[in-house]
Scaffold this active site. Structure first.
Site, PDB file in Angstrom:
ATOM      1  CD  GLU A   1       2.789  -6.298 -16.353  1.00 24.94           C
ATOM      2  OE1 GLU A   1       2.666  -6.358 -15.133  1.00 24.94           O
ATOM      3  OE2 GLU A   1       3.873  -6.048 -16.899  1.00 24.94           O
TER       4      GLU A   1
ATOM      5  NE  ARG B   1       4.179   1.708  -1.529  1.00 29.42           N
ATOM      6  CZ  ARG B   1       5.283   0.988  -1.446  1.00 29.42           C
ATOM      7  NH1 ARG B   1       6.268   1.208  -2.286  1.00 29.42           N
ATOM      8  NH2 ARG B   1       5.410   0.057  -0.537  1.00 29.42           N
TER       9      ARG B   1
ATOM     10  CE  LYS C   1       5.700  -5.261 -19.105  1.00 31.43           C
ATOM     11  NZ  LYS C   1       6.909  -5.629 -18.420  1.00 31.43           N
TER      12      LYS C   1
ATOM     13  CB  CYS D   1      -0.834   0.042   1.273  1.00 31.70           C
ATOM     14  SG  CYS D   1      -1.748  -1.470   1.558  1.00 31.70           S
TER      15      CYS D   1
ATOM     16  CE  LYS E   1       7.014   0.123 -11.300  1.00 31.49           C
ATOM     17  NZ  LYS E   1       7.117  -0.534 -12.628  1.00 31.49           N
TER      18      LYS E   1
ATOM     19  CG  HIS F   1       9.459 -30.140 -28.282  1.00 32.97           C
ATOM     20  ND1 HIS F   1       9.793 -31.431 -28.619  1.00 32.97           N
ATOM     21  CD2 HIS F   1      10.508 -29.366 -28.665  1.00 32.97           C
ATOM     22  CE1 HIS F   1      11.009 -31.446 -29.150  1.00 32.97           C
ATOM     23  NE2 HIS F   1      11.462 -30.195 -29.193  1.00 32.97           N
TER      24      HIS F   1
ATOM     25  CD  GLU G   1       9.359  -7.736 -19.745  1.00 32.19           C
ATOM     26  OE1 GLU G   1       9.218  -8.650 -18.932  1.00 32.19           O
ATOM     27  OE2 GLU G   1       9.027  -6.567 -19.505  1.00 32.19           O
TER      28      GLU G   1
ATOM     29  CD1 TRP H   1      -3.020  -4.437  -4.997  1.00 32.67           C
ATOM     30  CD2 TRP H   1      -2.121  -5.779  -3.440  1.00 32.67           C
ATOM     31  NE1 TRP H   1      -2.859  -5.690  -5.552  1.00 32.67           N
ATOM     32  CE2 TRP H   1      -2.307  -6.536  -4.631  1.00 32.67           C
ATOM     33  CE3 TRP H   1      -1.567  -6.439  -2.354  1.00 32.67           C
ATOM     34  CZ2 TRP H   1      -1.973  -7.873  -4.752  1.00 32.67           C
ATOM     35  CZ3 TRP H   1      -1.228  -7.776  -2.470  1.00 32.67           C
ATOM     36  CH2 TRP H   1      -1.428  -8.477  -3.651  1.00 32.67           C
TER      37      TRP H   1
ATOM     38  CG  ASN I   1       2.962  -0.818   2.831  1.00 34.18           C
ATOM     39  OD1 ASN I   1       2.391  -1.794   2.373  1.00 34.18           O
ATOM     40  ND2 ASN I   1       4.144  -0.411   2.400  1.00 34.18           N
ATOM     41  N   GLY I   2       1.572  -3.288   5.037  1.00 36.80           N
ATOM     42  CA  GLY I   2       2.220  -4.523   5.473  1.00 36.80           C
ATOM     43  C   GLY I   2       1.192  -5.525   5.949  1.00 36.80           C
TER      44      GLY I   2
HETATM   45  O1  M6R Z   1      10.404  -4.155  -8.335  1.00 35.35           O
HETATM   46  P1  M6R Z   1      10.777  -5.485  -8.905  1.00 35.35           P
HETATM   47  O2  M6R Z   1      11.611  -5.386 -10.128  1.00 35.35           O
HETATM   48  O3  M6R Z   1      11.379  -6.409  -7.877  1.00 35.35           O
HETATM   49  O4  M6R Z   1       9.385  -6.132  -9.332  1.00 35.35           O
HETATM   50  C1  M6R Z   1       9.296  -7.431  -9.815  1.00 35.35           C
HETATM   51  C2  M6R Z   1       7.969  -7.690 -10.456  1.00 35.35           C
HETATM   52  O5  M6R Z   1       6.938  -7.536  -9.529  1.00 35.35           O
HETATM   53  C3  M6R Z   1       7.709  -6.755 -11.643  1.00 35.35           C
HETATM   54  O6  M6R Z   1       8.728  -6.844 -12.590  1.00 35.35           O
HETATM   55  C4  M6R Z   1       6.364  -7.102 -12.310  1.00 35.35           C
HETATM   56  O7  M6R Z   1       6.429  -8.360 -12.903  1.00 35.35           O
HETATM   57  C5  M6R Z   1       5.988  -6.020 -13.335  1.00 35.35           C
HETATM   58  N1  M6R Z   1       4.607  -5.691 -13.175  1.00 35.35           N
HETATM   59  C6  M6R Z   1       6.170  -6.441 -14.730  1.00 35.35           C
HETATM   60  O8  M6R Z   1       5.821  -5.468 -15.631  1.00 35.35           O
END
Ligand code: M6R
Length: 615
Positions: free
Chosen positions: A495, A27, A492, A2, A610, A511, A488, A75, A101-102
């Site tokens: 998500e 966050r 993208k 959060c 994030k 395969h 990757e 969150w 937060n936690g």
């Molecule tokens: O802050 P970090 O790089 O440790 O975060 C890792 C993942 O949570 C982050 O890369 C996540 O997969 C992104 N949303 C991808 O776009």
């Protein structure tokens, strides 16, 4: 996971807190709340939804006066996102107000005890339990708020960054941290509290980052003193002068942070190697590694731990390190590594990659590696983050703040730093001639301009995005250095546009995944002219003969793939190991445009946040 913000000083707290919450929405954004105190009345407003909803509701429902305030963007972990579970939370007497937060892991047993003592609870949250525990300690022990917080926190298990105030003490806010980040901004007789520095950077550059198990009583007219929660030791804080500026965290004319961040990549890559890559002198200088070269050079192996996009950067690094340095590399999901009793020893070097530097799984993997005697090197973007502090040494990426939940510039700058690191080691091991080394550095220096060139395909990519925006499944294929880029690209798209996508090594297609291919299936293939070009061309032919739609990322001037593919997007030519820095750009733009066309919330996709500071 959060965002928390607090203010105490001479300004109206409301606009400071609201703006701060907007900046911290990355966050978490399923609910938001604010509490303002004007010395007489606490005005509290909270709602399910975004900070925008909080703004509307608070303007209608509460007085916005007060020079003290705390705010929260959530969150959800305990309790569904609704108005009642949103923060801030009152204690039963109504005197104490908290944001958190936690996760308090033992909240249920504490709650049972408090219920026995007559406490009642409105929400399902662990946070409401914590504020009442503080209240119970305060009245039972007859102590001030700061002491009550300290005693209470010694009873809880879990993670927290909290800010709490007492109606009877209008000049102070008490803050504490374990596992979740907390910064205090220090102004002229005013203080700011936040999960990161973005909410207060326009007011002050001076900040203190609390360490784990530290707390502070932030009191007007007094200097900040830090106290260890466990043993009461007092420490004078290390006040940092932050370099971040406000323009860096605004959208700067772009519709979304993600697009802005995609376009920032030429600058971000340049900033990441600036001062480190000295092509003319034929050297790579990295302060973070200089004193620890021996650790790397004598390493049994390198283990890379990371999550999500950072894990993909780790996979690219595996190819780069093994090729350039001949040191064996393993790449692990931090979340698996931490729980599978891995074999680690003192001759292993662990590289932890994280944009935020706060990812809980990566932090836990680091702690495990340290306990087993490994040397741990961090690659983080956020200066002063938990991972940056927890590692033995490290190198920052200089991407600037990444606000969009989908990581973009973090990926390319992580690859840049890791390439520099590998080059440094290869040079030390004399695996390069001077001429080869200089050639490599000179090529790396051309990358920002080549990324700029790759971005010029944006209009073409928008047209292609329109063709495939309604797909339900997509396949991404790549080989060698570009296999992780395929992963990757698929992440993208998933998500931010909620289209199911999978990344595969192109040769693995036969395969299994080949069974999925028909005329409905768009297949994004990375087919640059280096590496396994002919093999990828064969894979493209296999897709074509099953009527799949082919969107290929090719090298400028390509002719063979253009004959076969439905669409081609060109990138400039470069060394094979540097191609991921370019091939990823069109895939980022594709997922961005498709998400926009599907009316998805690009910067704040559903269910995500994030930085993932919970398991
Ligand atoms: O802050 P970090 O790089 O440790 O975060 C890792 C993942 O949570 C982050 O890369 C996540 O997969 C992104 N949303 C991808 O776009």
């Amino acid at each position: 996971m959060c965002g928390i913000v607090g203010y105490i000083g001479h300004r109206d707290a409301y606009p400071v807190i609201i703006k701060g919450l907007e900046r911290l929405e990355y966050r978490g954004y399923d609910s938001a709340g604010i509490a303002l105190y004007d010395g007489n009345t606490v005005n509290l407003c909270k709602t399910k939804g975004k900070v925008e909803d909080l703004k509307k509701k608070s303007k209608l429902e509460i007085s916005l006066n007060g020079n003290l305030g705390i705010g929260h963007t959530r969150w959800a972990t305990h309790g569904v996102p609704n108005d009642i579970n949103s923060h801030p939370h009152y204690s039963n007497s109504g005197d104490l107000v908290i944001i958190h937060n936690g996760i308090i892991e033992n909240y249920e047993s504490i709650k049972k005890e408090l219920i026995k003592r007559g406490y009642t609870f409105e929400s399902d949250t662990d946070t409401e339990v914590l504020v009442n525990l503080i209240e119970e300690v305060k009245s039972k022990e007859n102590v001030m708020l700061g002491q009550a917080v300290q005693i209470a926190l010694n009873e809880v298990v879990g993670a927290y960054a909290i800010a709490v105030f007492d109606k009877n003490k209008p000049d102070e806010i008490v803050v504490a941290k374990l596992g979740s980040p907390l910064a205090i901004g220090i102004g002229e007789n005013e203080f700011f509290i936040a999960s990161d520095a973005s909410p207060f950077i326009e007011f002050t550059n001076n900040a203190v980052y609390l360490e784990d198990e530290e707390m502070a009583i932030v009191r007007l007219g007094k200097e900040i003193k830090l106290r260890k929660i466990k043993n009461d030791a007092v420490a004078y804080p290390n006040i940092l002068e932050l370099q971040m500026n406000i323009e860096e965290i605004e959208k700067g004319g772009f519709d979304h942070f993600m697009l802005k961040e995609i376009y920032e990549q030429p600058r971000a890559i340049l900033d990441t190697y600036r001062g480190r890559l000295l092509a003319e002198q034929g050297i790579v200088k990295m302060a973070g590694i200089d004193q620890h070269l021996d650790k790397f050079l004598n390493a049994n192996r390198i283990i890379i731990v990371a999550c999500g996009t950072s894990w993909h950067a780790g996979l690219v690094a595996e190819y780069i390190f093994e090729n350039l340095t001949r040191i064996p590399v393993e790449v692990e999901y931090a979340s698996e590594f931490r729980y599978r009793n891995p074999v680690i020893n003192k001759d292993d070097v662990v590289i932890a990659i994280s944009q935020s530097g706060e990812t809980a799984d990566t932090l836990a993997a680091i702690k495990l590696a340290k306990e087993n005697g490994a040397f741990v090197f961090g690659v983080c973007n956020v200066v002063g983050s938990s991972i940056a502090r927890e590692t033995h040494a490290g190198a920052y990426t200089h991407a600037g703040p990444e606000i969009g939940v989908a990581s973009t510039k973090a990926f390319t700058t992580q690859i840049t730093v890791l390439t520099l690191l590998a080059l440094n080691l290869a040079k030390e091991k004399e695996l390069f001639t001077d001429v080869q080394f200089r050639e490599y550095l000179t090529e790396l220096e051309t990358i920002p301009a080549k990324v700029e060139k790759a971005l010029e395909s944006n209009s073409l990519i928008e047209i292609i995005s329109d063709v495939y925006k309604d797909s339900t499944n997509c396949l991404y294929l790549g080989r060698g250095y570009n296999f992780p880029v395929a992963l990757e690209g698929a992440l993208k798209l998933k998500e931010i546009s909620y289209i199911h996508a999978e990344g595969y090594p192109a040769a693995e297609m036969k395969h299994g995944p080949i069974a999925l291919i028909d005329e409905q299936m768009p297949v994004f293939v990375i087919a640059t002219n280096k590496g396994h070009y002919e093999k990828v061309v064969s894979n493209i032919q296999e897709i074509k003969s099953r009527k799949g739609k082919i969107i290929a990322i090719v090298t400028e001037g390509d002719e063979q793939v253009k004959e076969l593919a439905d669409h081609c997007i060109e990138i400039p030519e470069t060394f094979e190991s540097l191609t991921p820095l370019l091939t990823t750009i069109p895939l980022q733009l594709l997922s961005y445009h498709i998400a926009v066309m599907r009316n998805c919330n690009v910067d704040q996709p559903r269910n995500l946040a994030k930085s993932v500071t919970v398991e």
